[in-house]
Design a protein around this motif. Sequence first.
Motif, short mmCIF file in Angstrom:
data_model
loop_
_atom_site.label_atom_id
_atom_site.label_comp_id
_atom_site.label_asym_id
_atom_site.label_seq_id
_atom_site.Cartn_x
_atom_site.Cartn_y
_atom_site.Cartn_z
N CYS A 114 0.86 -1.19 0.00
CA CYS A 114 0.00 0.00 0.00
C CYS A 114 0.89 1.23 0.00
CB CYS A 114 -0.92 0.00 1.23
SG CYS A 114 -1.79 1.58 1.46
N MET A 115 0.92 1.96 -1.10
CA MET A 115 1.76 3.16 -1.17
C MET A 115 1.09 4.35 -0.48
SD MET A 115 4.62 2.30 -2.36
CE MET A 115 5.29 3.97 -2.33
N GLU A 116 -0.20 4.29 -0.22
CA GLU A 116 -0.88 5.35 0.54
C GLU A 116 -0.31 5.45 1.95
OE1 GLU A 116 -3.88 8.34 1.21
OE2 GLU A 116 -3.24 7.37 -0.66
N SER A 117 -0.13 4.30 2.59
CA SER A 117 0.38 4.26 3.97
C SER A 117 1.84 3.83 4.03
CB SER A 117 -0.45 3.29 4.80
OG SER A 117 -0.41 1.99 4.23
N ARG A 118 2.44 3.52 2.90
CA ARG A 118 3.80 2.96 2.81
C ARG A 118 3.94 1.77 3.75
NH1 ARG A 118 7.64 5.11 -0.33
NH2 ARG A 118 9.23 3.89 0.81
N ARG A 119 3.06 0.80 3.51
CA ARG A 119 3.09 -0.44 4.27
C ARG A 119 3.15 -1.63 3.32
NH1 ARG A 119 -1.89 0.91 8.45
NH2 ARG A 119 -0.72 2.26 9.90
N LEU A 120 3.69 -2.72 3.82
CA LEU A 120 3.73 -3.97 3.07
C LEU A 120 3.06 -5.04 3.91
CD1 LEU A 120 6.52 -5.57 1.01
CD2 LEU A 120 5.66 -6.85 2.98
N ALA A 121 2.19 -5.83 3.28
CA ALA A 121 1.50 -6.94 3.95
C ALA A 121 1.99 -8.26 3.37
CB ALA A 121 -0.01 -6.82 3.78
N VAL A 122 2.04 -9.26 4.21
CA VAL A 122 2.34 -10.62 3.76
C VAL A 122 1.24 -11.55 4.29
CG1 VAL A 122 3.93 -12.58 3.91
CG2 VAL A 122 4.83 -10.25 3.67
N ARG A 123 0.60 -12.23 3.39
CA ARG A 123 -0.30 -13.32 3.77
C ARG A 123 0.57 -14.57 3.92
NH1 ARG A 123 -3.35 -17.32 0.70
NH2 ARG A 123 -5.24 -17.94 1.84
N TYR A 124 0.38 -15.29 5.01
CA TYR A 124 1.23 -16.44 5.29
C TYR A 124 0.44 -17.51 6.03
CZ TYR A 124 1.49 -14.77 10.14
OH TYR A 124 1.19 -14.37 11.43
N ARG A 125 1.04 -18.66 6.20
CA ARG A 125 0.41 -19.74 6.94
C ARG A 125 1.34 -20.24 8.04
NH1 ARG A 125 -4.05 -22.47 4.56
NH2 ARG A 125 -4.69 -21.52 2.59
N TYR A 168 -6.00 -10.59 -2.24
CA TYR A 168 -6.26 -9.55 -1.25
C TYR A 168 -5.52 -8.28 -1.63
CZ TYR A 168 -1.59 -10.03 0.94
OH TYR A 168 -0.24 -10.02 1.19
N ALA A 169 -5.91 -7.18 -0.97
CA ALA A 169 -5.26 -5.89 -1.19
C ALA A 169 -5.28 -5.11 0.11
CB ALA A 169 -5.97 -5.10 -2.29
N LEU A 170 -4.24 -4.33 0.35
CA LEU A 170 -4.13 -3.49 1.54
C LEU A 170 -4.29 -2.04 1.14
CD1 LEU A 170 -3.33 -3.27 4.60
CD2 LEU A 170 -0.95 -3.00 3.80
N HIS A 171 -5.12 -1.31 1.92
CA HIS A 171 -5.25 0.13 1.71
C HIS A 171 -5.45 0.78 3.07
CE1 HIS A 171 -6.06 3.92 -0.27
NE2 HIS A 171 -7.18 4.05 0.43
N GLY A 172 -4.45 1.51 3.55
CA GLY A 172 -4.53 2.12 4.86
C GLY A 172 -4.69 1.08 5.95
N ASP A 173 -5.71 1.26 6.79
CA ASP A 173 -5.97 0.31 7.87
C ASP A 173 -6.94 -0.80 7.47
OD1 ASP A 173 -4.31 1.60 9.67
OD2 ASP A 173 -5.92 2.84 10.51
N PRO A 225 -12.83 -15.33 -10.14
CA PRO A 225 -12.18 -14.17 -9.53
C PRO A 225 -10.69 -14.43 -9.34
CG PRO A 225 -13.41 -15.40 -7.87
CD PRO A 225 -13.75 -16.01 -9.20
N GLU A 226 -9.87 -13.45 -9.70
CA GLU A 226 -8.42 -13.61 -9.64
C GLU A 226 -7.78 -12.28 -9.27
OE1 GLU A 226 -6.97 -16.38 -9.70
OE2 GLU A 226 -8.00 -17.78 -11.03
N GLY A 227 -7.67 -12.01 -7.98
CA GLY A 227 -6.91 -10.86 -7.52
C GLY A 227 -7.72 -9.62 -7.23
N LEU A 228 -7.18 -8.82 -6.30
CA LEU A 228 -7.74 -7.51 -5.94
C LEU A 228 -6.61 -6.49 -5.94
CD1 LEU A 228 -10.04 -8.09 -2.82
CD2 LEU A 228 -10.77 -7.58 -5.14
N ALA A 229 -6.95 -5.24 -6.21
CA ALA A 229 -6.01 -4.13 -6.07
C ALA A 229 -6.80 -2.87 -5.79
CB ALA A 229 -5.17 -3.96 -7.34
N VAL A 230 -6.17 -1.92 -5.12
CA VAL A 230 -6.78 -0.61 -4.88
C VAL A 230 -6.07 0.42 -5.73
CG1 VAL A 230 -7.23 1.21 -3.20
CG2 VAL A 230 -7.55 -1.18 -2.55
#
Length: 259
Positions: A114-125, A168-173, A225-230
């Motif tokens: 997410c470049m809005e918040s300058r954060r990186l998310a990782v989905r993991y198991r 999935y996609a991350l945007h802010g909180d 369905p294949e992917g999300l982005a903001v």
Amino acid sequence: MLQSFAFDEVHRNLYALQLTRTGQAAGDLCLNRLDYQGAFLGHMYLRGFGHGVSVGVQNESDGSVWIWTEAAARSGYGQGVTRFHFFDGAVRIGADVAIRYPIPGSTNNQPTVCMESRRLAVRYRIKGVPRYRIWDLDAFVARDYADPVADVAQTGAHPDPDVPFQGYALHGDFLYQVAGSAYATGTNPPAGHGNTYLSCLDITTGALLQRSRTEAGYSLTFREPEGLAVRRSPTPTLCLGLASGEEGARKFSVYTKNS
């Protein structure tokens, strides 16, 4: 077939990850670059990187663009994450990139940015159970993984837990999820307009804020369905990827929903 996509809003490009037709078990991907009108601008191959569940784009003030993907595939899914620059026609293997393993003991690590918040998310198991961990992007780049912004369970993606998670996609909180399957006679017929659900988690609490079924693109053939982005500009907009068409000649479409 399309697996995920992300926007480079500085240069008005779209990056789309596809599994190669014969490389699913090995984790072989094709990364495509397009403009916002859908014109093809180049591609590169990523051998042994993963399934392509998510992709992230990091823009920097010097004009550089970093692409984040999973890496180090095992059983077709990346066990670490990496970033690299796009080079048209290039072929990359794991030895060509610096692979990170930010979560000890985890499997199936899949990043987005997410470049809005300058954060990186990782989905993991962990022991097969999916979660999300979010970091400050600059800290993650510096390999400082000790103090994540949040760590929450993947929850509420679909009312039927057996329906596949698709991105999935991350945007802010907020963290957006998509789950659903391709049209199938009997279990998910086109007449029912599909079983695709979009949902939203609050990363500060882990709470499921909203979940609803979407019929976007219901007239497409195959429709998976294949992917999300903001897309942040001109106003934050949630974008859903849908694969369609016959095997060997798949297409993908991007549908938008104001977030």
